[in-house]
Design a protein around this motif. Structure first.
Motif, PDB file in Angstrom:
ATOM      1  N   LYS A  74       1.324  -1.220   0.405  1.00 35.06           N
ATOM      2  CA  LYS A  74       0.673   0.277  -0.052  1.00 35.06           C
ATOM      3  C   LYS A  74       0.923   1.229   0.286  1.00 35.06           C
ATOM      4  CE  LYS A  74      -3.553  -2.364   2.834  1.00 35.06           C
ATOM      5  NZ  LYS A  74      -4.354  -2.542   2.022  1.00 35.06           N
ATOM      6  N   GLN A  75       0.531   2.425  -0.474  1.00 35.17           N
ATOM      7  CA  GLN A  75       0.755   3.678  -0.630  1.00 35.17           C
ATOM      8  C   GLN A  75       2.216   3.692  -1.462  1.00 35.17           C
ATOM      9  OE1 GLN A  75      -0.986   6.428   1.296  1.00 35.17           O
ATOM     10  NE2 GLN A  75      -2.289   4.917   1.849  1.00 35.17           N
ATOM     11  N   PHE A  76       2.176   3.332  -2.251  1.00 38.22           N
ATOM     12  CA  PHE A  76       3.646   3.941  -3.495  1.00 38.22           C
ATOM     13  C   PHE A  76       3.520   4.968  -3.707  1.00 38.22           C
ATOM     14  CE2 PHE A  76       4.753   3.466  -7.496  1.00 38.22           C
ATOM     15  CZ  PHE A  76       5.930   2.580  -7.564  1.00 38.22           C
ATOM     16  N   TRP A  77       2.174   5.331  -4.541  1.00 38.37           N
ATOM     17  CA  TRP A  77       2.366   7.344  -4.575  1.00 38.37           C
ATOM     18  C   TRP A  77       2.503   8.168  -3.406  1.00 38.37           C
ATOM     19  CZ3 TRP A  77       4.518   7.207  -8.961  1.00 38.37           C
ATOM     20  CH2 TRP A  77       4.111   6.798 -10.353  1.00 38.37           C
ATOM     21  N   PRO A  78       3.023   8.030  -1.887  1.00 40.07           N
ATOM     22  CA  PRO A  78       3.169   8.641  -1.776  1.00 40.07           C
ATOM     23  C   PRO A  78       4.744   8.474  -0.578  1.00 40.07           C
ATOM     24  CG  PRO A  78       0.533   8.117  -0.722  1.00 40.07           C
ATOM     25  CD  PRO A  78       1.134   7.156  -2.056  1.00 40.07           C
ATOM     26  N   ALA A  79       4.914   7.220  -0.913  1.00 37.94           N
ATOM     27  CA  ALA A  79       6.081   6.383  -0.752  1.00 37.94           C
ATOM     28  C   ALA A  79       7.580   7.167  -1.544  1.00 37.94           C
ATOM     29  CB  ALA A  79       6.235   4.945  -0.711  1.00 37.94           C
ATOM     30  N   ILE A  80       7.262   7.714  -2.919  1.00 37.95           N
ATOM     31  CA  ILE A  80       7.679   7.598  -4.181  1.00 37.95           C
ATOM     32  C   ILE A  80       7.855   9.643  -3.016  1.00 37.95           C
ATOM     33  CG2 ILE A  80       8.272   8.497  -6.594  1.00 37.95           C
ATOM     34  CD1 ILE A  80       8.993   5.549  -5.780  1.00 37.95           C
ATOM     35  N   ALA A  81       6.427  10.262  -3.404  1.00 35.64           N
ATOM     36  CA  ALA A  81       6.520  11.405  -2.637  1.00 35.64           C
ATOM     37  C   ALA A  81       7.385  11.921  -1.570  1.00 35.64           C
ATOM     38  CB  ALA A  81       6.203  12.001  -2.525  1.00 35.64           C
ATOM     39  N   PRO A  93       9.179  12.680  -8.858  1.00 32.79           N
ATOM     40  CA  PRO A  93       8.147  12.164  -9.724  1.00 32.79           C
ATOM     41  C   PRO A  93       6.528  12.027  -9.876  1.00 32.79           C
ATOM     42  CG  PRO A  93       9.806  10.413  -9.435  1.00 32.79           C
ATOM     43  CD  PRO A  93      10.047  11.949  -8.785  1.00 32.79           C
ATOM     44  N   ARG A  94       6.216  12.342 -11.162  1.00 34.05           N
ATOM     45  CA  ARG A  94       4.990  13.119 -10.820  1.00 34.05           C
ATOM     46  C   ARG A  94       3.777  11.199 -10.880  1.00 34.05           C
ATOM     47  NH1 ARG A  94       6.399  16.390 -14.296  1.00 34.05           N
ATOM     48  NH2 ARG A  94       6.495  18.519 -13.789  1.00 34.05           N
ATOM     49  N   GLY A  95       2.691  11.099 -10.512  1.00 30.62           N
ATOM     50  CA  GLY A  95       2.030   9.894 -10.799  1.00 30.62           C
ATOM     51  C   GLY A  95       1.548   9.414 -11.680  1.00 30.62           C
ATOM     52  N   GLN A  96       1.444   8.387 -11.814  1.00 27.58           N
ATOM     53  CA  GLN A  96       1.388   7.414 -13.232  1.00 27.58           C
ATOM     54  C   GLN A  96      -0.283   6.888 -12.845  1.00 27.58           C
ATOM     55  OE1 GLN A  96       3.069   8.196 -15.660  1.00 27.58           O
ATOM     56  NE2 GLN A  96       4.535   9.633 -15.525  1.00 27.58           N
ATOM     57  N   PRO A  97      -0.792   6.413 -13.906  1.00 29.25           N
ATOM     58  CA  PRO A  97      -2.125   5.494 -13.604  1.00 29.25           C
ATOM     59  C   PRO A  97      -2.151   3.771 -13.307  1.00 29.25           C
ATOM     60  CG  PRO A  97      -1.624   5.865 -15.536  1.00 29.25           C
ATOM     61  CD  PRO A  97      -0.468   6.308 -15.419  1.00 29.25           C
ATOM     62  N   PHE A  98      -1.109   3.357 -12.810  1.00 25.48           N
ATOM     63  CA  PHE A  98      -1.187   2.684 -12.341  1.00 25.48           C
ATOM     64  C   PHE A  98      -0.703   2.186 -10.481  1.00 25.48           C
ATOM     65  CE2 PHE A  98       3.306   3.221 -12.850  1.00 25.48           C
ATOM     66  CZ  PHE A  98       4.461   2.441 -12.277  1.00 25.48           C
ATOM     67  N   ARG A  99      -0.731   1.163 -10.377  1.00 26.50           N
ATOM     68  CA  ARG A  99      -0.634   0.868  -8.996  1.00 26.50           C
ATOM     69  C   ARG A  99      -0.532  -0.145  -8.725  1.00 26.50           C
ATOM     70  NH1 ARG A  99      -5.221  -0.092  -5.495  1.00 26.50           N
ATOM     71  NH2 ARG A  99      -4.378  -2.271  -5.014  1.00 26.50           N
ATOM     72  N   THR A 127       0.141   0.572 -18.916  1.00 27.43           N
ATOM     73  CA  THR A 127       0.391   0.219 -17.798  1.00 27.43           C
ATOM     74  C   THR A 127       2.202   0.310 -17.935  1.00 27.43           C
ATOM     75  OG1 THR A 127      -0.824  -0.901 -16.942  1.00 27.43           O
ATOM     76  CG2 THR A 127       1.173  -0.816 -15.459  1.00 27.43           C
ATOM     77  N   LEU A 128       2.626  -0.650 -18.594  1.00 29.56           N
ATOM     78  CA  LEU A 128       4.084  -0.329 -19.014  1.00 29.56           C
ATOM     79  C   LEU A 128       4.690   0.656 -19.111  1.00 29.56           C
ATOM     80  CD1 LEU A 128       4.066  -4.419 -20.403  1.00 29.56           C
ATOM     81  CD2 LEU A 128       4.902  -3.847 -18.328  1.00 29.56           C
ATOM     82  N   MET A 131       5.446   2.942 -16.331  1.00 26.43           N
ATOM     83  CA  MET A 131       6.326   2.062 -15.919  1.00 26.43           C
ATOM     84  C   MET A 131       7.684   2.689 -16.079  1.00 26.43           C
ATOM     85  SD  MET A 131       5.476  -0.850 -14.516  1.00 26.43           S
ATOM     86  CE  MET A 131       3.804  -2.090 -13.404  1.00 26.43           C
ATOM     87  N   GLY A 132       7.723   2.952 -17.361  1.00 29.70           N
ATOM     88  CA  GLY A 132       8.635   3.182 -18.319  1.00 29.70           C
ATOM     89  C   GLY A 132       9.151   4.732 -18.525  1.00 29.70           C
ATOM     90  N   SER A 133       8.179   5.459 -17.681  1.00 24.92           N
ATOM     91  CA  SER A 133       7.731   7.182 -17.915  1.00 24.92           C
ATOM     92  C   SER A 133       8.232   7.253 -16.302  1.00 24.92           C
ATOM     93  CB  SER A 133       6.968   7.750 -18.173  1.00 24.92           C
ATOM     94  OG  SER A 133       7.092   9.160 -17.490  1.00 24.92           O
ATOM     95  N   LEU A 134       7.618   6.471 -15.418  1.00 22.97           N
ATOM     96  CA  LEU A 134       8.418   6.882 -14.359  1.00 22.97           C
ATOM     97  C   LEU A 134       9.657   6.044 -14.148  1.00 22.97           C
ATOM     98  CD1 LEU A 134       8.352   7.224 -10.919  1.00 22.97           C
ATOM     99  CD2 LEU A 134       7.130   4.934 -10.980  1.00 22.97           C
TER     100      LEU A 134
END
Length: 191
Positions: A74-81, A93-99, A127-128, A131-134
């Motif tokens: 849980k909380q992938f994008w908050p962990a990245i922030a 890195p901005r949030g992407q449309p995947f979890r 999704t891939l 993820m490549g953008s991230l």
């Protein structure tokens, strides 16, 4: 009533009431489908049971990934922030449309692992590409992003190159914005 109307009512009823099995059973008995269309009800119930089994397998595989790799779910994008803030990255890195199903952030090796459990189908191309953008955003900060696909029947997960997917995204963007390029003759005769 036509068969199509009954089917639409069944779908509307299914969307409103959970669990699905109760909704299907109640509608099948209430509308007289038990006599006329019990095969339809059996098929719908069997589809629901197969979906439930695959969701259960997915959850079990994710639990095994978390236990084996020490990953979080849980909380992938908050962990990245939080990582971007603590590392002092200028452009987070901005949030992407995947979890992701599971992830692990290793600050000592500057690596982020994304773990995906594959039961019915692999991650979509969208999704891939995300993820490549991230991957590119993290690579520019000298961090590595790795994607691992886990199947229940495989011993070792498959590692997917996100670098490849970033360049796929880049190729799509350049193809969409490409304008005609005219060749310029630079031979000796043109000088």
């Amino acid at each position: 009533m036509k068969d199509g109307d009954d089917f639409r009512q069944l779908i509307q009823h299914i969307r409103k009431i959970k669990p699905l099995k109760i909704a299907l059973y109640g509608l099948c008995t209430k509308r007289g489908f038990v006599r006329a269309g019990s095969a339809f009800c059996r098929r719908a119930l069997s589809m629901h049971e197969r979906r439930t089994r695959s969701q259960q397998k997915h959850a079990e595989l994710i639990d095994a990934i978390v236990e084996m790799h020490g990953a979080e779910t849980k909380q992938f994008w908050p962990a990245i922030a939080d990582l971007a803030e603590s590392e002092g990255w200028w452009d987070a890195p901005r949030g992407q449309p995947f979890r992701p199903d599971a992830f692990k952030i290793d600050r000592t090796t500057q690596t982020i692992e994304i773990h995906e459990a594959v039961i019915t189908h692999p991650p979509s191309e969208k999704t891939l590409l995300s993820m490549g953008s991230l991957w590119f955003a993290l690579d520019s900060e000298e961090w590595d992003l790795k994607l691992f696909l886990h199947r229940p029947d495989d011993i070792a997960p498959a590692e997917i190159s996100l670098c490849h997917w970033y360049y796929q995204l880049l190729g799509q963007a350049s193809a969409e914005s490409a304008s005609p390029v005219f060749a310029i003759d630079v031979s000796e005769a043109a000088v």
